[in-house]
Every structure is written in structure tokens, then in C-alpha cells.
Motif scaffolding. Structure first.
Motif, PDB file in Angstrom:
ATOM      1  N   UNK A  47      -2.096 -16.985  13.046  1.00 46.13           N
ATOM      2  CA  UNK A  47      -3.186 -17.947  13.036  1.00 46.13           C
ATOM      3  C   UNK A  47      -2.735 -19.377  12.850  1.00 46.13           C
ATOM      4  N   UNK A  48      -1.538 -19.687  13.323  1.00 44.25           N
ATOM      5  CA  UNK A  48      -1.013 -21.034  13.178  1.00 44.25           C
ATOM      6  C   UNK A  48      -0.439 -21.344  11.810  1.00 44.25           C
ATOM      7  N   UNK A  49      -0.224 -20.313  10.988  1.00 49.49           N
ATOM      8  CA  UNK A  49       0.311 -20.503   9.639  1.00 49.49           C
ATOM      9  C   UNK A  49       1.538 -19.620   9.423  1.00 49.49           C
ATOM     10  N   UNK A  50       2.453 -20.115   8.604  1.00 54.95           N
ATOM     11  CA  UNK A  50       3.614 -19.322   8.193  1.00 54.95           C
ATOM     12  C   UNK A  50       3.235 -18.530   6.945  1.00 54.95           C
ATOM     13  N   UNK A  51       3.346 -17.207   7.025  1.00 59.60           N
ATOM     14  CA  UNK A  51       2.853 -16.366   5.934  1.00 59.60           C
ATOM     15  C   UNK A  51       3.902 -15.332   5.534  1.00 59.60           C
ATOM     16  N   UNK A  52       3.898 -14.982   4.256  1.00 63.38           N
ATOM     17  CA  UNK A  52       4.730 -13.905   3.740  1.00 63.38           C
ATOM     18  C   UNK A  52       4.049 -12.570   4.025  1.00 63.38           C
ATOM     19  N   UNK A  53       4.802 -11.477   4.047  1.00 66.78           N
ATOM     20  CA  UNK A  53       4.179 -10.165   4.264  1.00 66.78           C
ATOM     21  C   UNK A  53       3.251  -9.827   3.105  1.00 66.78           C
ATOM     22  N   UNK A  54       2.100  -9.242   3.405  1.00 66.45           N
ATOM     23  CA  UNK A  54       1.117  -8.972   2.358  1.00 66.45           C
ATOM     24  C   UNK A  54       1.650  -8.008   1.310  1.00 66.45           C
ATOM     25  N   UNK A  94       4.887 -27.379  20.881  1.00 72.46           N
ATOM     26  CA  UNK A  94       4.353 -27.462  22.242  1.00 72.46           C
ATOM     27  C   UNK A  94       2.856 -27.744  22.239  1.00 72.46           C
ATOM     28  N   UNK A  95       2.172 -27.461  21.127  1.00 68.26           N
ATOM     29  CA  UNK A  95       0.750 -27.771  21.031  1.00 68.26           C
ATOM     30  C   UNK A  95      -0.188 -26.616  21.279  1.00 68.26           C
ATOM     31  N   UNK A  96       0.279 -25.386  21.127  1.00 66.05           N
ATOM     32  CA  UNK A  96      -0.629 -24.244  21.253  1.00 66.05           C
ATOM     33  C   UNK A  96      -1.651 -24.265  20.113  1.00 66.05           C
ATOM     34  N   UNK A  97      -2.928 -24.047  20.389  1.00 67.42           N
ATOM     35  CA  UNK A  97      -3.921 -23.972  19.321  1.00 67.42           C
ATOM     36  C   UNK A  97      -3.622 -22.802  18.376  1.00 67.42           C
ATOM     37  N   UNK A  98      -4.030 -22.896  17.104  1.00 72.00           N
ATOM     38  CA  UNK A  98      -3.789 -21.807  16.147  1.00 72.00           C
ATOM     39  C   UNK A  98      -4.371 -20.482  16.640  1.00 72.00           C
ATOM     40  N   UNK A  99      -3.594 -19.408  16.445  1.00 75.05           N
ATOM     41  CA  UNK A  99      -4.050 -18.074  16.794  1.00 75.05           C
ATOM     42  C   UNK A  99      -3.745 -17.633  18.204  1.00 75.05           C
ATOM     43  N   UNK A 100      -3.335 -18.559  19.069  1.00 74.69           N
ATOM     44  CA  UNK A 100      -3.041 -18.179  20.454  1.00 74.69           C
ATOM     45  C   UNK A 100      -1.770 -17.344  20.529  1.00 74.69           C
ATOM     46  N   UNK A 101      -0.754 -17.708  19.747  1.00 72.91           N
ATOM     47  CA  UNK A 101       0.507 -16.966  19.699  1.00 72.91           C
ATOM     48  C   UNK A 101       0.774 -16.593  18.242  1.00 72.91           C
ATOM     49  N   UNK A 102       1.001 -15.304  17.998  1.00 75.26           N
ATOM     50  CA  UNK A 102       1.240 -14.794  16.647  1.00 75.26           C
ATOM     51  C   UNK A 102       2.429 -13.846  16.675  1.00 75.26           C
ATOM     52  N   UNK A 103       3.192 -13.812  15.597  1.00 75.96           N
ATOM     53  CA  UNK A 103       4.309 -12.871  15.474  1.00 75.96           C
ATOM     54  C   UNK A 103       4.201 -12.140  14.138  1.00 75.96           C
ATOM     55  N   UNK A 104       4.150 -10.808  14.220  1.00 71.81           N
ATOM     56  CA  UNK A 104       4.156  -9.945  13.041  1.00 71.81           C
ATOM     57  C   UNK A 104       5.395  -9.070  13.133  1.00 71.81           C
ATOM     58  N   UNK A 105       6.159  -8.994  12.049  1.00 69.11           N
ATOM     59  CA  UNK A 105       7.411  -8.238  12.067  1.00 69.11           C
ATOM     60  C   UNK A 105       7.313  -7.011  11.178  1.00 69.11           C
ATOM     61  N   UNK A 106       8.189  -6.051  11.440  1.00 70.19           N
ATOM     62  CA  UNK A 106       8.205  -4.831  10.638  1.00 70.19           C
ATOM     63  C   UNK A 106       8.476  -3.614  11.498  1.00 70.19           C
ATOM     64  N   UNK A 107       8.285  -2.444  10.903  1.00 69.61           N
ATOM     65  CA  UNK A 107       8.574  -1.176  11.568  1.00 69.61           C
ATOM     66  C   UNK A 107       7.429  -0.754  12.496  1.00 69.61           C
ATOM     67  N   UNK A 108       7.786   0.088  13.471  1.00 73.68           N
ATOM     68  CA  UNK A 108       6.803   0.519  14.452  1.00 73.68           C
ATOM     69  C   UNK A 108       5.610   1.238  13.856  1.00 73.68           C
ATOM     70  N   UNK A 109       5.857   2.200  12.982  1.00 79.50           N
ATOM     71  CA  UNK A 109       4.767   2.966  12.375  1.00 79.50           C
ATOM     72  C   UNK A 109       3.866   2.077  11.527  1.00 79.50           C
TER      73      UNK A 109
END
Length: 497
Positions: free
Chosen positions: A15-22, A199-214
Motif C-alpha cells: 500500500x505504498x508503505x514499508x512494513x515489517x511482517x505482522x 517512478x510515481x506509481x500510486x500507493x497500492x498499485x505495486x506491492x511485494x509480500x515475502x515469505x514461504x509458499x504455504x
């Protein structure tokens, strides 16, 4: 990025923010050359996946991205490409620490990745509809619209390239995306988010979540607001994701495994074919889905060709991937390293003859890393496991054939159909082979070429859908038909047609 105990500590981008894993947990990213951790990757969970999908859905439905003219979206995508090109060296260095690919190769590859964004940026405002020659008293036309939230799940062998093969067309089509890189190679995807912001993408357009597949991949794939799943990886995982998607009738694009034949005829330029075969299987340490892992050689030149091939391969320099002189680097991770060694033992037990390699190299600088010598087996038959299963490492299985019909039969006798190579000076034969081989890509007198302009994908269990080119953007669009009546009245409301 922050430092924690000498390791680089990364954050997710939602969502356009840098966040730690919950959940507060992290995964060590290990440098394959040193076998030592260098970064901490957030270990996301279903809560993080949900947050990312909701952010992408909000951006798609209510943010400026969907209301923006396609030309303006294209301009932002183009800016991202320019930033990737500008920061290619920095991104390449991160990728080498993550997966052990050669620095020289990664610099070239990531600079080339920018062209995916340039290409699809230019295509964004050229998605045209059609006016149909309707046989009813009506104006009938169709238009192409984005799907919504698209999820991309990419593997560890070429993280940023495979990220971009999905992200660039999905964004150009007007969708929003949530990307999940492999848990062991997430650093470049997260670094890329700094460029996404710039580049100027609006918040939420591109998001990356990391972790295991399951823990992350499946929640992303099964989320009710996900409309498309793009996956590159193993056939087994692709089949599983396909079943999950089918529950909600979601679109999927699957680029899966391969056991690609590289076919050398007696009339080929053998020296050139040697170079092509070496690049096809030992380039990227064999860790590519299109690896030419089955070498089919016509009987009359078999011994000569294998001798040339072994001599050329033996001279290749194995070592530090950051050294410009290195030609073969380490395996990307310990699990794959052990898997390949196990397959080498399987081949020996099946009766294949080891012509070269087959072990960890006896080189001082390779002592601690996940290195395997480039390995060539001869005397392989197509029913051996080494010829049927995807090894995903620097292991070549050599099979003899007598004529074109036998070569075709052997090549097509596989559950996979991703790619094939043909080496011959006879263009009639080359065209015949390209027609008869069951593969999504057929290279003639070359191997492992790809382009943003040219569709890529597999036959059979090698996948569904296509990436790259105009076909690549079609995977991320849906067609709507519009009818505007020109009749004065509806003649009979109880009759349709």
C-alpha cells in the motif's frame, strides 16, 4: 533496509508503505558463494497477504490508477524502466549475493530487463477494441479491460527478470499487482520498490509480500479478490496453484518445468554447436527452465562432438561469481545443491557413463560454496530418470540418434514441452524439425535467446499461457462486448436471436 546483527534487514512493501511482517519473523538469505547469511527477509503470513490484496484492490477500484489515461500509465511504467537501467549495477550486485549468478551476466540481464517496461509502456495505450460486422440491427463492439488484482509468484533463479515478465504487462493492462518472490531471493524485488516509488506509481498499485509458499503464496492465490495468478516454477507447484485457482474460476498463467532437447545433426557447425550446447546447459549453472539438459547427437558425429564438448567445458572457469573471469558460479541454495548431487548419483546407478564432472570442484575458493562441476553423462537412454526428470543444475544427458525421425521421437517423448534446439546447416531439415517438435520455443543454430517482443511459454506440462510480446498482455485483459440497438422497437420480447 536496516542492519541487524551485521545482516541487512528488509521490509515488505504494501500500500505504498514499508512494513515489517505482522508475525515479526524473518528468514535468512544466504550468499551461495560463501554459504553465509547476508540479509533477513520478512516472513510474511496470511494477514500480510490479505493486507496486500486489499491495498491492491483499493488502488484498482478507487485510486487514480484506474482513472488514469493509458498513456499516463505508460509514462510511469517507462520511468520505472529508466530507473532500472540506471540502477542495473546495484540491482545486479544484490541479485548475485542472493542467488549466486555471475555478476557479468546479471549486469547485462538487469539492464535488459528495463526493455520489458519500455515495451509494455509503449503498448499500454494501443490496446484497441473491435467493431463487429453484426447481423442484428445494432452497433456491436468489444473492448479489453483489466482483470483487477493480479498475483505474481516467482522463483529464485532469475528473480528480477521473472518478476518483470509478469509485472510489466499486468501494469500496462491497467491492473494492480501483488508480487511474492522466492523466500531465498527477495532482496531485488524489495529494492525495486524504491524505484517504484521514485517512478510515481500510486500507493497500492505495486506491492511485494515475502515469505514461504504455504504461508503467503497460497493465501494470495486463494484470496477472493485475486483475479489472476502468474507463476513460474515447478510443474508440481503450478498444478497445485492451478487447482486452487479453479475453485474460484481465476485466470492463471503458468510457466513450468522443462527437459528440453538440444539436437545436433552431423551437418551442423560442430564448434558453434558446442558453444550453444554449453550455454544451454551450463549457463546460469543449469538453473533455468529452458536448460538444454538432453543433448541428442547424431551417431556419426557423436564421439567427435562429445570430445569437443568435454574439452570446451573442462576449460570453463568455476569460482567467485563476482570475478569477471568466472564462467560458472555456484548453485543458488543448499537444497538445490544437494538435489543435483542426488541426481548425479541416480544417473550413475542407472548405468549412465560419467564423461566429465560429477562432484564439488577441488578449487580453494569454491570450498565453502554450493558448487558442482559441470557434468556430462553419455550412454543415456530416454527412459532413464536423468533424461525424464528436471534436474535444474549443470548436468547434461547425452543420447544418440540415427536420423531425424528418431530425433523427433526421442525429443517429443517427454511430459514437458518448453523449448528445443536444433543444430544443422540444412534449412529444410530445420523447418521440418521446428514443425514437428512439441515445444513452445524452438531455436535453430542458437539457444536460450529470449526477447520482450516474442511470446514464451510451454506445451504439455510445461505450462499454460504466454509471456512477452502482445500475447503477454492478453493474459491480463478480459473482453467485454457492447450492444447498442438501432431498431425502432423490440419485435418479439419472447424470442432471442
Amino acid at each position: 533496509m536496516t542492519e541487524a546483527g551485521g545482516l541487512t534487514k528488509l521490509q515488505m512493501y504494501i500500500g505504498g508503505e514499508w512494513v515489517a511482517p505482522s508475525g515479526g519473523d524473518y528468514i535468512e538469505s544466504v550468499n551461495p558463494f560463501t554459504a553465509q547469511p547476508w540479509a533477513l527477509v520478512p516472513r510474511g503470513n496470511a494477514q500480510d497477504a490479505d493486507r496486500a490484496i486489499l491495498a491492491a484492490d483499493e488502488a484498482f477500484r478507487n485510486g487514480p490508477w484506474g482513472r488514469m489515461h493509458a498513456s499516463d500509465r505508460g509514462a510511469i511504467i517507462h520511468r520505472l524502466g529508466a530507473l532500472i537501467e540506471k540502477h542495473a549495477d546495484e540491482l545486479a550486485e544484490i541479485e548475485v549475493r542472493d542467488n549466486g549468478r555471475l555478476l557479468a551476466e546479471m549486469r547485462h540481464q538487469i539492464a535488459y530487463v528495463a526493455k520489458w517496461y519500455y515495451y509494455y509502456a509503449g503498448l499500454a495505450d494501443k490496446i484497441e477494441g473491435t467493431v463487429h460486422p453484426c447481423d442484428k440491427p445494432a452497433l456491436s463492439y468489444s473492448k479489453h479491460e483489466p482483470l483487477g488484482v493480479c498475483v505474481g509468484i516467482v522463483p529464485w533463479n532469475a528473480p528480477l527478470l521473472l518478476f518483470s515478465l509478469k509485472a510489466a504487462p499486468a501494469l500496462a493492462a491497467g491492473n494492480t499487482i501483488v508480487m511474492k518472490p522466492a523466500e531465498t531471493t527477495s532482496a531485488t524485488a524489495l529494492k525495486l520498490m524504491e524505484l517504484v516509488e521514485a517512478a510515481g506509481f500510486p500507493p497500492g498499485v505495486v506491492n511485494v509480500v515475502t515469505g514461504y509458499g504455504k504461508e503467503v503464496g497460497e493465501p494470495l492465490a486463494t484470496h477472493p479478490k485475486t483475479r489472476h495468478i502468474g507463476f513460474t516454477g515447478s510443474t508440481a507447484t503450478g498444478a497445485h496453484l492451478g487447482m486452487l485457482a479453479a475453485r474460484d474460476i481465476k485466470r492463471v498463467s503458468l510457466e513450468l518445468g522443462g527437459k528440453s532437447p538440444n539436437i545436433v545433426f552431423a551437418d551442423a557447425d560442430l564448434d558453434n554447436a558446442v558453444r550453444g550446447v554449453v550455454g544451454g546447459i551450463f549457463g546460469a549453472t543449469g538453473q533455468t527452465c529452458i536448460a538444454g539438459s538432453r543433448l541428442l547427437v547424431q551417431r556419426e558425429v557423436h564421439d567427435e562432438f562429445v570430445e569437443k564438448l568435454a574439452a570446451f567445458t573442462k576449460a570453463a572457469r568455476v569460482g567467485d561469481p563476482c570475478n569477471p573471469a568466472t564462467q560458472i558460479g555456484p548453485m543458488a541454495n543448499q537444497m538445490q545443491y544437494q538435489r543435483v548431487l542426488d541426481y548425479i548419483e541416480v544417473a550413475r546407478n542407472e548405468g549412465a557413463k560419467l564423461a566429465l564432472g560429477g562432484k564439488h570442484p577441488e578449487i580453494e575458493e569454491c570450498a565453502t560454496g554450493y558448487f558442482i562441476e559441470p557434468t556430462i553423462f553419455t550412454g543415456v537412454t530416454n527412459n532413464m530418470r536423468i533424461a525424464r526428470e528436471e534436474v535444474f543444475g549443470p548436468v547434461l544427458s547425452t543420447i544418440v540418434f540415427d536420423d531425424a525421425e528418431e530425433a523427433i521421437a526421442i525429443a517429443n517423448d517427454s511430459e514437458f514441452g518448453l523449448a528445443a534446439g536444433v543444430w544443422t546447416s540444412d534449412m529444410r531439415l530445420a523447418l521440418k524439425m521446428s514443425d514437428r517438435l512439441e515445444a513452445g520455443s524452438v531455436w535453430i543454430n542458437t539457444y536460450r535467446d529470449i526477447s520482450y517482443t516474442t511470446p514464451f511459454g510451454g506445451y504439455k506440462k510445461s505450462g499454460l499461457g504466454r509471456e512477452n510480446g502482445v500475447e503477454g498482455i492478453r493474459e491480463y485483459l478480459q473482453t467485454k462486448a457492447v450492444w447498442i440497438s438501432t431498431a425502432k422497437e423490440i419485435a418479439n420480447p419472447f424470442v432471442i436471436g
